[in-house]
Enzyme design. Structure first.
Site, PDB file in Angstrom:
ATOM      1  N   GLY A 269       0.821  -1.105   0.088  1.00  0.00           N
ATOM      2  CA  GLY A 269       0.040  -0.059   0.000  1.00  0.00           C
ATOM      3  C   GLY A 269       1.015   1.193  -0.027  1.00  0.00           C
ATOM      4  O   GLY A 269       0.604   2.163  -0.731  1.00  0.00           O
ATOM      5  N   ALA A 270       1.832   1.150   0.646  1.00  0.00           N
ATOM      6  CA  ALA A 270       2.868   2.403   1.021  1.00  0.00           C
ATOM      7  C   ALA A 270       3.935   1.901   1.817  1.00  0.00           C
ATOM      8  O   ALA A 270       3.884   0.904   2.456  1.00  0.00           O
ATOM      9  CB  ALA A 270       1.900   3.497   1.877  1.00  0.00           C
ATOM     10  N   MET A 271       5.185   2.816   1.787  1.00  0.00           N
ATOM     11  CA  MET A 271       6.201   2.708   2.456  1.00  0.00           C
ATOM     12  C   MET A 271       6.666   3.897   2.967  1.00  0.00           C
ATOM     13  O   MET A 271       6.910   4.808   2.362  1.00  0.00           O
ATOM     14  CB  MET A 271       7.346   1.947   1.420  1.00  0.00           C
ATOM     15  CG  MET A 271       8.622   1.601   1.969  1.00  0.00           C
ATOM     16  SD  MET A 271       8.523   0.444   3.443  1.00  0.00           S
ATOM     17  CE  MET A 271       9.856   1.107   4.483  1.00  0.00           C
ATOM     18  N   GLU A 272       7.243   3.554   4.172  1.00  0.00           N
ATOM     19  CA  GLU A 272       7.674   4.832   5.323  1.00  0.00           C
ATOM     20  C   GLU A 272       9.157   5.210   4.923  1.00  0.00           C
ATOM     21  O   GLU A 272       9.763   5.775   6.048  1.00  0.00           O
ATOM     22  CB  GLU A 272       7.232   4.506   6.678  1.00  0.00           C
ATOM     23  CG  GLU A 272       8.375   3.412   7.169  1.00  0.00           C
ATOM     24  CD  GLU A 272       7.912   1.970   6.957  1.00  0.00           C
ATOM     25  OE1 GLU A 272       7.001   1.684   6.150  1.00  0.00           O
ATOM     26  OE2 GLU A 272       8.151   1.122   7.998  1.00  0.00           O
ATOM     27  N   ASN A 273       9.578   5.373   3.528  1.00  0.00           N
ATOM     28  CA  ASN A 273      11.158   5.844   3.584  1.00  0.00           C
ATOM     29  C   ASN A 273      10.894   6.984   4.331  1.00  0.00           C
ATOM     30  O   ASN A 273      10.058   7.978   4.008  1.00  0.00           O
ATOM     31  CB  ASN A 273      11.458   5.997   2.255  1.00  0.00           C
ATOM     32  CG  ASN A 273      10.860   4.779   1.210  1.00  0.00           C
ATOM     33  OD1 ASN A 273      11.262   3.879   1.709  1.00  0.00           O
ATOM     34  ND2 ASN A 273       9.760   4.998   0.311  1.00  0.00           N
ATOM     35  N   HIS A 305      -0.611   6.213   8.848  1.00  0.00           N
ATOM     36  CA  HIS A 305       0.078   5.277   9.042  1.00  0.00           C
ATOM     37  C   HIS A 305       1.715   5.344   8.662  1.00  0.00           C
ATOM     38  O   HIS A 305       2.512   5.272   9.703  1.00  0.00           O
ATOM     39  CB  HIS A 305      -0.488   3.983   8.336  1.00  0.00           C
ATOM     40  CG  HIS A 305       0.419   2.732   8.706  1.00  0.00           C
ATOM     41  ND1 HIS A 305      -0.086   1.547   9.645  1.00  0.00           N
ATOM     42  CD2 HIS A 305       1.715   2.317   8.212  1.00  0.00           C
ATOM     43  CE1 HIS A 305       0.740   0.588   9.412  1.00  0.00           C
ATOM     44  NE2 HIS A 305       1.674   1.083   8.722  1.00  0.00           N
ATOM     45  N   GLU A 306       1.631   5.571   7.397  1.00  0.00           N
ATOM     46  CA  GLU A 306       3.310   5.950   7.351  1.00  0.00           C
ATOM     47  C   GLU A 306       3.860   7.051   7.875  1.00  0.00           C
ATOM     48  O   GLU A 306       5.117   7.003   8.069  1.00  0.00           O
ATOM     49  CB  GLU A 306       3.361   6.106   5.671  1.00  0.00           C
ATOM     50  CG  GLU A 306       2.691   5.138   4.881  1.00  0.00           C
ATOM     51  CD  GLU A 306       3.441   3.815   5.201  1.00  0.00           C
ATOM     52  OE1 GLU A 306       4.241   3.552   5.821  1.00  0.00           O
ATOM     53  OE2 GLU A 306       2.392   2.786   4.989  1.00  0.00           O
ATOM     54  N   HIS A 309       4.985   6.260  11.405  1.00  0.00           N
ATOM     55  CA  HIS A 309       6.441   5.308  11.191  1.00  0.00           C
ATOM     56  C   HIS A 309       7.662   6.401  11.090  1.00  0.00           C
ATOM     57  O   HIS A 309       8.632   5.943  11.517  1.00  0.00           O
ATOM     58  CB  HIS A 309       6.476   4.686  10.009  1.00  0.00           C
ATOM     59  CG  HIS A 309       5.898   3.397   9.941  1.00  0.00           C
ATOM     60  ND1 HIS A 309       6.039   2.628  10.847  1.00  0.00           N
ATOM     61  CD2 HIS A 309       5.064   2.618   9.049  1.00  0.00           C
ATOM     62  CE1 HIS A 309       5.462   1.296  10.617  1.00  0.00           C
ATOM     63  NE2 HIS A 309       4.986   1.458   9.378  1.00  0.00           N
ATOM     64  N   GLU A 328       4.895  -2.362  13.080  1.00  0.00           N
ATOM     65  CA  GLU A 328       3.586  -2.267  12.080  1.00  0.00           C
ATOM     66  C   GLU A 328       2.326  -2.282  12.893  1.00  0.00           C
ATOM     67  O   GLU A 328       1.510  -1.482  12.651  1.00  0.00           O
ATOM     68  CB  GLU A 328       3.475  -3.493  11.297  1.00  0.00           C
ATOM     69  CG  GLU A 328       4.764  -3.597  10.160  1.00  0.00           C
ATOM     70  CD  GLU A 328       4.590  -2.284   9.377  1.00  0.00           C
ATOM     71  OE1 GLU A 328       3.839  -1.515   9.497  1.00  0.00           O
ATOM     72  OE2 GLU A 328       5.620  -2.197   8.587  1.00  0.00           O
TER      73      GLU A 328
HETATM   74  N1  BES Z   1       6.525  -0.951   5.999  1.00  0.00           N
HETATM   75  C1  BES Z   1       5.067  -1.017   5.358  1.00  0.00           C
HETATM   76  C2  BES Z   1       5.428  -1.563   3.986  1.00  0.00           C
HETATM   77  C3  BES Z   1       5.818  -2.955   3.826  1.00  0.00           C
HETATM   78  C4  BES Z   1       5.060  -4.213   3.945  1.00  0.00           C
HETATM   79  C5  BES Z   1       7.076  -3.226   3.338  1.00  0.00           C
HETATM   80  C6  BES Z   1       5.584  -5.353   3.682  1.00  0.00           C
HETATM   81  C7  BES Z   1       7.733  -4.456   3.611  1.00  0.00           C
HETATM   82  C8  BES Z   1       6.933  -5.436   3.490  1.00  0.00           C
HETATM   83  C9  BES Z   1       4.176  -0.165   5.245  1.00  0.00           C
HETATM   84  O1  BES Z   1       4.362   0.912   6.659  1.00  0.00           O
HETATM   85  C10 BES Z   1       2.719  -0.462   5.526  1.00  0.00           C
HETATM   86  O2  BES Z   1       2.277  -1.083   6.737  1.00  0.00           O
HETATM   87  N2  BES Z   1       1.957  -0.436   4.600  1.00  0.00           N
HETATM   88  C11 BES Z   1       0.492  -0.946   4.540  1.00  0.00           C
HETATM   89  C12 BES Z   1      -0.309   0.090   4.558  1.00  0.00           C
HETATM   90  C13 BES Z   1      -0.757   0.205   5.833  1.00  0.00           C
HETATM   91  C14 BES Z   1      -1.490   1.543   5.795  1.00  0.00           C
HETATM   92  C15 BES Z   1      -1.483  -0.710   6.768  1.00  0.00           C
HETATM   93  C16 BES Z   1       0.746  -1.769   3.300  1.00  0.00           C
HETATM   94  O3  BES Z   1       1.552  -1.552   2.331  1.00  0.00           O
HETATM   95  O4  BES Z   1      -0.226  -2.512   2.920  1.00  0.00           O
HETATM   96 ZN    ZN Z   2       3.831   0.165   8.380  1.00  0.00          ZN
END
Ligand code: BES
Ligand code: ZN
Length: 852
Positions: A269-273, A305-306, A309, A328
């Site tokens: 969905g997204a990534m917290e760089n 969420h991001e 982080h 998470e």
């Molecule tokens: N850090 C995660 C993204 C991630 C997930 C990286 C799995 C590597 C492996 C990010 O913060 C995250 O949790 N993204 C979620 C969306 C969030 C709103 C629950 C996602 O990508 O589903």
């Molecule tokens: Zn996350």
């Protein structure tokens, strides 16, 4: 660190402090070259340096000291272990050195590491983007590095890009130089000390929104051209989140700027760089005038969420991947708090009930797992990205917060973030901080929820003429059960009506049973007061009747739990479906959309296997249940309607138009859909998906080409995904076949696994979709990002047919998915639970849903 895990860690003898990193991506050739100078500290004399690299060619290496001391080096690559060993031509003494490396690599199409994303513009020209996704362990695909979360360093990034392209990284640009050859050198400021998995580079024809100054932090959205009408809402959410978290954590935002970047191809969905958060387009870009409340909520959720982080994860980071759950879970918990503050009328904690129920659905299986477990190879952490980490993890944090008090809890968190800024932690550090500030037993309580799978069923009984409540705990299981002495430390909150007053009681139940004494016999008792507990409650029939009789005494989340717990008892075979049908018969006056989902979900499951003769009776039952509420709401929203009424209307329409088989609603839905196709803004956003669901479930060839056309020419990312998934919902095997073929060709690999998952749930042709999966297995495995394979297979839980289930199990036994087995086993067991439910209840359906 334990022996077993140290085998998977790089030696600590040489420690990186600062990376000077220059990368030149060649977007057309799908390749890049790079050079880096890493400032390291040698802690004990070494003759070799071991670091991570994967699918990289390292051309040269040398080690120099400030005094001009120099070591030539040879390079050995261990692809299997994703390591590079730099062997020096002499010992390097302790002290500071600089490791210089040149290397090259490919821009892959697997949505990880440094990868290629593409899009076509309005003039049908194709464009290429180079972007990164490093978590958990793919920074090593972009540059050789100590790719472990506790090897924090600062990063000075320089990107060499084509003149006309935008370049984004974690920090602001400090200098841009025209290189004269059609290229530009873009130098970014040094980052704060952080982990490699948070580094990001994004290069492509991006446009920026205006910059919003959020109390000194410059906030922007970036997207490919033509999307500028879709980024205002994200900016608003981003600004709110930044302010909210600055206050909550009591510390300023740790970066220098914050860009929220929509990437056309994105695995998650997204990534917290840090400072350069990347998103898939649906999670960031939205038109608030035509979107549904749920679509807006999704954007608000992901952005919050991001941004959470940035503090919890980026500023303070887990030592090793076993701690990823806390990262998470906590970001999810913060996301909910933040969005609840942003739009209180969305009642985010009520809608969280639905997500939590999903986690309880998985956590009641024997294939569940503890939220935290030891992780050796980092790949093992991949299995942690599931509902247990996100939803169970955040739910048990919420339970703790509600038990010890929101403000005390916040103070504990703030102390933790402050103490460990720029550092790394273990889970226990958080409990210690909470215990220090609150004096409450956080660690011993939480250990029981984190280190053991499952959750308790609380069985309550009245004693001594009702003045005493006895509460006992036993593990809740959908199957098996039997002797199991697992116990939890259960924070139990109880509310009771006693002689016209309301009494509140609390206890930490750690033994098999405990008691609560009332001042006199109560008229009614709610266990799990407020509804935040991660457990189920079973009342004796008489106590349950008193609650159902006056549903308004219960908060929406408590009513949700009542329905959800009753359904779980049926699915587990503890009580008959008849009891559930009887219970929901009392809910005609219910007006909460999430409570309605809890009521209707089980009926949809029954509809999957109801014989034609039963279907009519079931449809009528559903109409009788839903119609009064829908008639009250009507099709047209009132001007001053509270935030969730639109969702409720949508749920009613979708239900009546599908399993309700209501001819009037079907006809009107088709009419409204036609109006939508002429002019989106003519239809309330909350109705767009429901009318489409009705159209899809009743659609043929003509509707199919309409959907296809819309999917290919969408106005918003949400519209694209809605119509894409509608292509998997049409009730004709030949049309579904076309959709499945497209999942292997035209559909982006970020979406295709979800198209197949939805196809598997297709009532008319789910079995065909399974055949397709079997026939194209190797191709699917090759094409799709590996983490999305288990998501694709979640669709099997809908294929509740004993013979088909056997076929599926046999196939999956023979085709294991490394790293995905934990998640896949959960889907397989859910399938079995559903099949067992069908076998128990199918004979009873004619009686329950008599055709007349
Ligand atoms: N850090 C995660 C993204 C991630 C997930 C990286 C799995 C590597 C492996 C990010 O913060 C995250 O949790 N993204 C979620 C969306 C969030 C709103 C629950 C996602 O990508 O589903
Ligand atoms: Zn996350």
């Amino acid at each position: 660190m334990s022996e077993s895990s140290s085998a998977y860690r790089l030696p600590y003898a040489v420690e990186p402090q600062h990376y000077e990193l220059t990368l030149s991506p060649d977007l057309d050739a799908a390749a890049f070259t790079g050079e880096e100078r890493v400032r390291v500290v040698v802690h004990e004399p070494v003759t070799e340096i071991v670091l991570n690299a994967a699918e990289l060619e390292i051309h040269t290496a040398e080690l120099t000291s400030d005094e001009g001391d120099r070591r030539e080096a040879t390079i050995t690559i261990d692809e299997e272990n994703q390591r590079a060993t730099i062997t020096l031509d002499g010992e390097a003494a302790t002290g500071p050195w600089t490791l210089g490396l040149t290397f090259s690599g490919i821009l892959n199409d697997k949505l990880r590491g440094f990868y290629r994303s593409t899009f076509t513009d309005d003039g049908d020209a194709e464009h290429v983007i180079a972007t990164t996704q490093f978590e958990s362990t793919d920074a090593r695909r972009a540059f050789p590095c100590w790719d472990e979360p506790d090897r924090k360093a600062t990063f000075g990034v320089t990107l060499i890009v084509d003149d006309e392209l935008t370049a984004i990284s974690n920090s602001p640009i400090v200098e841009e130089t025209d290189l004269g050859n059609g290229k530009r050198q873009v130098e970014f400021a040094d980052t704060m000390r952080m982990s490699t998995y948070l580094v990001a580079f994004i290069v492509g024809p991006f446009e920026f929104s205006k910059t919003v100054d959020v109390d000194g932090v410059p906030l922007r959205v970036a997207a490919v051209p033509g999307k500028s009408q879709l980024w205002d809402f994200a900016l608003e959410c981003g600004a709110h989140s930044l302010r909210y978290f600055t206050t909550y954590f009591g510390l300023p935002y740790p970066g220098d700027k914050l860009d929220l970047i929509a990437v056309p191809d994105f695995a998650f969905g997204a990534m917290e760089n840090l400072g350069a958060v990347t998103f898939r387009e649906t999670a960031l870009l939205v038109d608030r005038d035509v979107a549904s409340r749920l679509e807006l909520e999704r954007v608000a959720d992901v952005v919050a969420h991001e941004i959470a982080h940035m503090w919890f994860g980026d500023l303070v980071t887990m030592k090793w991947w076993n701690g990823i759950w806390l990262n998470e879970a906590f970001a999810t918990f913060m996301e909910l708090l933040c969005v609840d503050d942003f739009q209180p009328e969305w009642q985010r904690w009520v809608s969280f009930g639905t997500s939590r129920a999903q986690a309880m659905g998985v956590d009641g299986l024997s294939s569940t797992r503890p939220v935290e477990f030891p992780v050796g190879r980092p790949e093992e952490a991949e299995a942690m990205f599931d509902v247990l980490t996100y939803q169970k993890g955040s739910a048990v944090l919420r339970m703790l917060e509600q038990y010890i008090g929101a403000d005390e809890f916040r103070q504990g968190i703030a102390a933790y973030i402050k103490k460990h800024s720029y550092g790394n932690t273990e889970t226990t550090d958080l409990w210690d901080a909470i215990e220090e500030t609150t004096g409450q037993p956080a660690r011993s309580t939480m250990d029981t929820w984190i280190f053991q799978g499952g959750y308790p069923l609380l069985t309550v009984a009245e004693e001594d003429g009702g003045t005493r409540l006895v509460i006992s705990q036993s593990p809740f299981r959908y199957r098996g059960g039997g002797e199991d002495s697992t116990r939890w430390h259960v924070p139990v909150l109880v509310r009771a009506g006693v002689s016209g007053d309301v009494e509140h009681h609390r206890t930490l139940l750690s033994d098999a049973a405990g008691e609560i004494d009332f001042s006199s016999a109560p008229d009614w008792v709610v266990v799990n007061d407020g509804g935040s507990g991660f457990y189920r409650v079973q009342y004796p029939p008489d106590m349950a009747r008193r609650l159902v009789a006056e549903p308004d005494r219960l908060a929406p989340l408590e009513r949700f739990n009542l329905v959800s717990d009753a359904w779980a008892a049926v699915l587990a075979g503890h009580s008959p479906l008849a009891d559930f049908v009887d219970l929901i018969g009392h809910f005609s006056a219910e007006r909460d959309p999430d409570v309605w989902s809890a009521i209707l979900g089980p009926l949809q499951l029954v509809d999957r296997f109801a014989a034609p003769a039963v279907k009519d009776g079931l449809s009528r039952f559903v109409r009788d249940l839903v119609r009064p509420g829908f008639d009250e709401l009507g099709w047209q929203p009132a001007d001053d309607e509270p935030g969730r009424v639109g969702s409720l209307r949508g749920t009613f329409v979708a239900t009546l138009g599908t399993i309700g088989a209501d001819p009037e609603v079907r006809a009107k839905a088709a009419e409204v859909h036609a109006a939508y196709l002429r002019d989106r803004s003519a239809v309330p956003g909350d109705l767009a998906a429901p009318i489409l669901a009705v159209a899809a479930r009743n659609g043929g060839e003509e509707e199919y080409s309409t959907f296809l056309n819309r999917m290919r020419n969408p106005e918003t990312p949400q519209e694209e995904i809605r119509y894409l998934l509608a292509l998997a919902e049409v009730p004709h095997p030949a049309l579904l076949r076309r959709t499945l073929e497209m999942a292997l060709t035209e559909v982006r690999t970020q979406n295709a696994p979800f198209v197949i998952a939805t196809s598997l749930t297709n009532r008319a042709a789910g079995a065909d979709a399974w055949q397709f999966v079997e026939a194209h297995w190797d191709d699917l495995r090759r094409r799709f990002p590996s983490k999305l394979i288990p998501r694709m297979l979640e669709g099997i839980t809908a294929l509740i047919d004993p013979v088909l289930a056997t076929t599926i199990h046999r196939f999956l036994d023979a085709h294991p998915v490394p790293g995905g087995d934990l998640l896949i086993n959960q889907s397989r067991e859910r399938l079995d639970v559903n099949v067992a439910f069908r076998e128990r209840e199918e004979p009873n359906l004619p009686k329950l849903f008599a055709a007349d």
